[in-house]
Design an enzyme around this catalytic site. Structure first.
Site, PDB file in Angstrom:
ATOM      1  N   ASP A  53       0.821  -1.206   0.000  1.00 28.86           N
ATOM      2  CA  ASP A  53       0.000   0.000   0.000  1.00 28.86           C
ATOM      3  C   ASP A  53       0.861   1.264   0.000  1.00 28.86           C
ATOM      4  O   ASP A  53       1.841   1.369   0.745  1.00 28.86           O
ATOM      5  CB  ASP A  53      -0.900  -0.017   1.241  1.00 28.86           C
ATOM      6  CG  ASP A  53      -1.741   1.232   1.375  1.00 28.86           C
ATOM      7  OD1 ASP A  53      -2.622   1.438   0.532  1.00 28.86           O
ATOM      8  OD2 ASP A  53      -1.494   2.002   2.326  1.00 28.86           O
ATOM      9  N   GLU A  84       1.202   0.021  -4.952  1.00 29.50           N
ATOM     10  CA  GLU A  84       0.415   1.237  -5.134  1.00 29.50           C
ATOM     11  C   GLU A  84       1.397   2.389  -4.980  1.00 29.50           C
ATOM     12  O   GLU A  84       2.044   2.512  -3.933  1.00 29.50           O
ATOM     13  CB  GLU A  84      -0.699   1.365  -4.101  1.00 29.50           C
ATOM     14  CG  GLU A  84      -1.514   2.643  -4.320  1.00 29.50           C
ATOM     15  CD  GLU A  84      -2.380   3.029  -3.141  1.00 29.50           C
ATOM     16  OE1 GLU A  84      -3.360   3.769  -3.361  1.00 29.50           O
ATOM     17  OE2 GLU A  84      -2.079   2.616  -2.002  1.00 29.50           O
TER      18      GLU A  84
END
Length: 601
Positions: free
Chosen positions: A265, A300
């Site tokens: 993330d 990401e």
């Protein structure tokens, strides 16, 4: 078959049955262990480098324990494998050898076969558990999904959370079940040919239940700033154990839970000025650890750092397999909805960015992005399309809206269908968000379950966040934003599986099954022969053509009119037409029309 990752910290059951407890607490002269059943805390021996260790036969699998700091504070193990009563309670000794794996022949699937399905365990089914998710795996396999992308399960405070507020990254949250229940879900997925990727968060810890500040203040640094407070110390004098903590976490999930990959993330928020960035170190360790398995590392990264996706001469990733392609989402979203607020303004009405994202992955490759006020991205046309994960919906893009609207609630049905036809046959790797395949009508809202000290701050902060948008200038409208702390909010976000069998959802599901079957039959086997991006041409407003050339000849071509007006100027199809959505006549594509064609050369 038994799978165990021997970690250098945490509670480890040794070969002779004793349990070794080891924790890094360099700022404390003495640490003790409070063990259920023990008359008094047991002292740990301080070792070089700030480590504290105890080997004891008093503990066994199932024993609950905490570390005791010199001031008397009892804290859970930062490397706890299980927290039976949430983040503030004791940790539990887990014996990973107790789970008898039955998927010994599973080596994963090659990345070009991937069709991802993002899901949140707590709202994927009414049961909201690892075990209840198993009941829906046959549906996903029949749909044409080949990989689950599971939102974070690391232990978070309370009974419900998106997962990005986790504080104990080695412990699957007890709200979803025990560690063996998560292993059962992964094993059941493998039995159906489904990979499982897990979302992990290495850029911050949540605001409630993180005891590392008390246990090891050196874990954090004031040299960097983050949106979540003190940055994690990945590049300071005492950063070695901190870096090892996250690298071991990645290896733990991939080894002990037999996962097929991880999605890291918001890596743009990981601050590291050391000679070897933590992402490079982690990627290198993972690649070296699993030479005989298909293991996929996904990023990401809002900065669009193409260099992290580089390939070797044979086409395999040097470290990271792919990145979530936000640019792809944004160009399709603005085409379908016409929205232009916030960062969408930098994509609205820009067919050149649509063409570039389709053909080359990133729309911004070093140019200034007005919304950000600085340059963004790196050149990406040299990368294979499979280095990018494309989507028109995900948890962020839905859940960060005030009312959690899915795309089907924002755009005409024909626009949604056209974007889906682009997405699902694009040579980038497609991803659906849970329920998207039957056009689920439930929103996906932001929710959490903090205690009273944080609840009001989160509730008020959520509403204040939208005050800068014209649509929420009115306080009364902001007051209608669902309360993230309310049980009704998570209930509203839970999929209603009974809907998929009735109109219009059943028709949407059948459509997705047909187009994914075509992808697996015609496109996926050819993807290894696409080693770089395509060539794009803008035909008109919202209308583009893209051609990808295969090694050793042949082409894949996309003609798309993602606008409410007919557009002329398209060339005839190249080879045979694989899929047509909408109408095409001579050189004109009707509104919301998409045509894919394949020429084998």
């Amino acid at each position: 078959m038994r799978r165990v990752h021997a970690m250098p910290f945490g509670a480890q059951i040794l070969a002779d049955g004793a349990v070794r407890f080891r924790v890094w607490a360099p700022d404390h002269a003495a640490i003790a262990l409070a063990l259920d059943g023990a008359a008094a805390p047991l002292p740990l021996a301080r070792e070089e480098g700030g480590w504290h260790t105890l080997v004891t036969r008093t503990a066994r699998a199932g024993s609950r324990y905490r570390f005791v700091l010199p001031d008397g504070l009892h804290v859970p193990d930062p490397a706890s494998r299980h927290q039976p009563v949430d983040v503030h309670g004791p940790s539990e000794v887990i014996d990973p050898r107790a789970h008898p794996w039955r998927d010994g022949a599973w080596r994963g699937r090659p990345w070009h076969e991937a069709v991802l399905y993002e899901l949140h365990v707590g709202t994927f089914t009414p049961g909201g558990t690892f075990r209840s998710a198993i009941e829906r795996l046959d549906h996903l396999a029949a749909l044409g999904i080949t990989a689950l992308q599971i939102m974070p399960v690391a232990d978070f405070p309370g009974r419900r959370n998106w997962g990005y507020d986790g504080v104990l990254p080695f412990a699957p949250d007890a709200a979803y079940g025990r560690p063996e229940d998560f292993k059962a879900l992964i094993e059941a997925a493998h039995a159906r040919g489904l990979m499982v990727l897990l979302d992990v968060v290495y850029n911050h810890f949540g605001p409630d239940g993180n005891y590392l500040h008390a246990l090891a203040p050196s874990f954090f640094t004031d040299r960097h700033a983050t949106p979540w407070g003190a940055a994690i110390n990945l590049d300071g004098a005492d950063s070695g154990p901190v870096r090892a903590f996250f690298i071991e976490n990645a290896l733990y999930w991939l080894t002990e839970f037999h996962l097929d990959g991880l999605r890291l993330d918001a890596v743009h928020a990981i601050r590291d000025d050391s000679a070897t960035h933590i992402l490079d170190a982690l990627g290198g360790r993972v690649r070296a650890a699993f030479p005989d398995r298909h293991v996929h590392l996904v990023l990401e990264n809002e900065e669009n750092h193409a260099h992290r996706l580089e390939r070797r001469a044979d086409g395999t990733p040097r470290a990271y397999t792919a990145q979530w392609n936000d640019d792809m989402h944004h160009v399709l979203h603005v085409a379908a909805t016409g929205e232009g607020e916030g960062y969408y303004a930098d994509y609205l009405g820009d067919a050149a960015k649509l063409a570039r994202a389709l053909a080359e992955g990133f729309a911004f490759q070093g140019e200034a992005m007005p919304y950000r006020g600085h340059a963004r991205g790196e050149p990406s046309a040299h990368l294979p399309p499979t280095a990018f994960i494309a989507f028109v919906q995900n948890h962020d893009q839905i859940g960060n809206r005030a009312f959690g609207e899915r795309l089907t609630m924002l755009a005409p049905a024909e626009a949604v269908r056209a974007c889906g036809a682009v997405l699902l046959l694009l040579p980038q790797i497609p991803m659906l968000f849970m329920g998207e395949e039957w056009a689920a009508s439930q929103p996906f809202l932001f929710f959490c379950d903090f205690g009273p000290d944080l609840a009001d701050a989160v509730r008020n902060g959520r509403r204040a966040e939208f005050a800068r948008f014209p649509a929420f200038a009115d306080a009364a409208r902001r007051a209608r934003i669902p309360d993230p702390l309310a049980q009704t909010t998570v209930a509203a976000s839970t999929l209603r599986w009974e809907d998929r069998d009735i109109a219009p959802h059943a028709e949407a599901l059948a459509w997705h099954r047909r187009i994914l079957a075509l992808r697996h039959a015609e496109l996926a086997p050819r993807l290894p022969r696409l080693r770089r991006g395509g060539a794009a041409r803008v035909i008109g407003a919202g209308a583009v053509s893209v051609v990808w050339t295969f090694e050793e000849g042949g082409t894949l071509a996309l003609d798309a009119n993602l606008s409410p007006r007919g557009v002329a100027g398209f060339a005839p199809p190249r080879g045979r037409v694989l899929w047509q959505e909408g109408m095409a006549e001579r050189d004109v594509l009707a509104p919301w029309s998409v045509r894919w064609s394949l020429d084998d050369g």
